[in-house]
Write an enzyme that holds these catalytic residues in place. Structure first.
Site, short mmCIF file in Angstrom:
data_model
loop_
_atom_site.label_atom_id
_atom_site.label_comp_id
_atom_site.label_asym_id
_atom_site.label_seq_id
_atom_site.Cartn_x
_atom_site.Cartn_y
_atom_site.Cartn_z
N GLY B 41 0.84 -1.19 0.00
CA GLY B 41 0.00 0.00 0.00
C GLY B 41 0.87 1.24 0.00
CD GLU B 108 11.81 -13.79 -6.85
OE1 GLU B 108 11.90 -14.62 -5.93
OE2 GLU B 108 11.14 -14.02 -7.87
#
Lengths: 219, 219
Positions: B41, B108
DNA sequence: GAAATAGTGTCTGTAAGACATTATAGG
DNA sequence: CCTATAATGTCTTACAGACACTATTTC
């Protein structure tokens, strides 16, 4: 950190009037678009509102005098293009109320427009209304939502007509009543009969008081 | 006018991994809750984002490296209690991606957690995930939504298992396939066959490329 | 009795569910 | 051949739709 994002709420208040679905609009009391019709809306006030839905209820109450029995968050509209004053967020809500409660509780400062014939409005208010109507139509097909447009007591025919009006389809009386009794969310009101120049009709009310009932089938 | 409302977006990114629905979480790189797992976010940037959904896409891309084929506004969470820094709005979104695209495109830096067993998270992120799962379950029952969790080509059995996993119910193979062919939104891929130690299976893809298909019945 | 609407009953077609059967690969 | 899964077929039941019929009021 100041992001300079204007945060507002708007409310699409819907009601039945004259056998049609109507939207409540107000004349804007300030710039921009002063004196033009628009949805009741206003700034979020962090010091007063516990969340955006509380803000929507407050704005609706302050601007129209109405406390709606059903109010739900609809969608959040946003961007730099929708409001001249800057990049803005409007957390849109929609609400349903029956006409007599509106006439009684309202402060007479608002105006009703047929939902399928709303004039061009400022900001993206036409789009917000379209969203509200679509949500209402969808949700009505599998819930007791339309009952919020009716008075607390109503006949099965009145309920059927309300579903038909919202969804834009004719329903078979027998099928409709069969499903309603399967869904088991209405109860007859003892000794409450609606008279007319014909056989009187039993009045009903929602069983779970004032709660939205979700069906596992469509009406 | 400065309302002092913090405006953010959060994204619930879901994928299939190990025969289960998984949520993508990240370790927060700043206070508050630094180094704790949380939803990807970030702040809305009025100078960069045309609207909140663009902001959600940007945040997802920047934080995880992923561009999701399906991303939808979920709900707006708000209030003074959900974030220590002040009265805040988070316009939550949810997104679906298939696992190989996630492994390939991702940077990743994220972690997968089983969607039904997410640890306690900061802010109201657990609640946001619950909303996303409920929306996914609901919408899956009448749309092609689950196909975004699968690779572009898949067998009917894989599709059925995905629906079953999301909705938590077993479906009858014969019934499922009858409905699919009625709904007419899949097409077999020529000469594409999935082999195994058994009869090989025809591979299918969605007809309308990459578009969500809404059914008029449930699957 | 006529008109109007309330309320119930009956028939039929269709779709869902349960389950069986056939098909085709590997070992 | 056996095993495993794909793919299709069959039977039954439940429910939606269409429509007819009965009931109860006013005039």
């Amino acid at each position: 950190m100041n992001q300079n994002v204007i945060t507002t709420v708007d409310v699409v208040l819907l009601t039945l009037a004259g056998k049609a679905l109507n939207v409540v609009l107000m004349k804007r009391d300030r710039e921009p678009f002063k004196n033009q019709y628009a949805l009741p809306g206003g700034y979020i006030r962090p010091d007063e509102d516990v969340d955006v839905t509380a803000a929507a209820k407050r704005v609706l109450k302050q601007k129209t005098g109405i406390v709606s029995p059903y109010l739900e968050q609809l969608y959040t509209f946003s961007g730099g293009a929708r409001d001249l004053r800057g990049w803005s967020i409007s957390v849109a809500h929609y609400a349903l109320v029956n006409e007599s409660a509106l006439r009684k509780g309202g402060n007479e400062s608002f105006f009703l427009f047929p939902a399928d014939n709303v004039p061009p409005l400022p900001f993206d208010h036409n789009k917000i209304i379209e969203f509200a109507l679509e949500r209402l139509r969808n949700k009505s097909s599998y819930s007791s939502l339309p009952s919020y447009l009716l008075p607390p007591q109503f006949t099965l025919t009145e309920l059927q007509h309300t579903y038909e009006l919202i969804m834009g389809t004719k329903l078979d009386k027998s099928v409709f009543r069969r499903k309603l009794s399967d869904l088991d969310f209405l109860e007859p009101v003892k000794n409450a009969i609606k008279m007319g120049k014909h056989r009187p009709a039993q009045l009903y009310k929602i069983k779970k008081d004032n709660r939205l009932v979700i069906f596992d089938r469509t009406v």
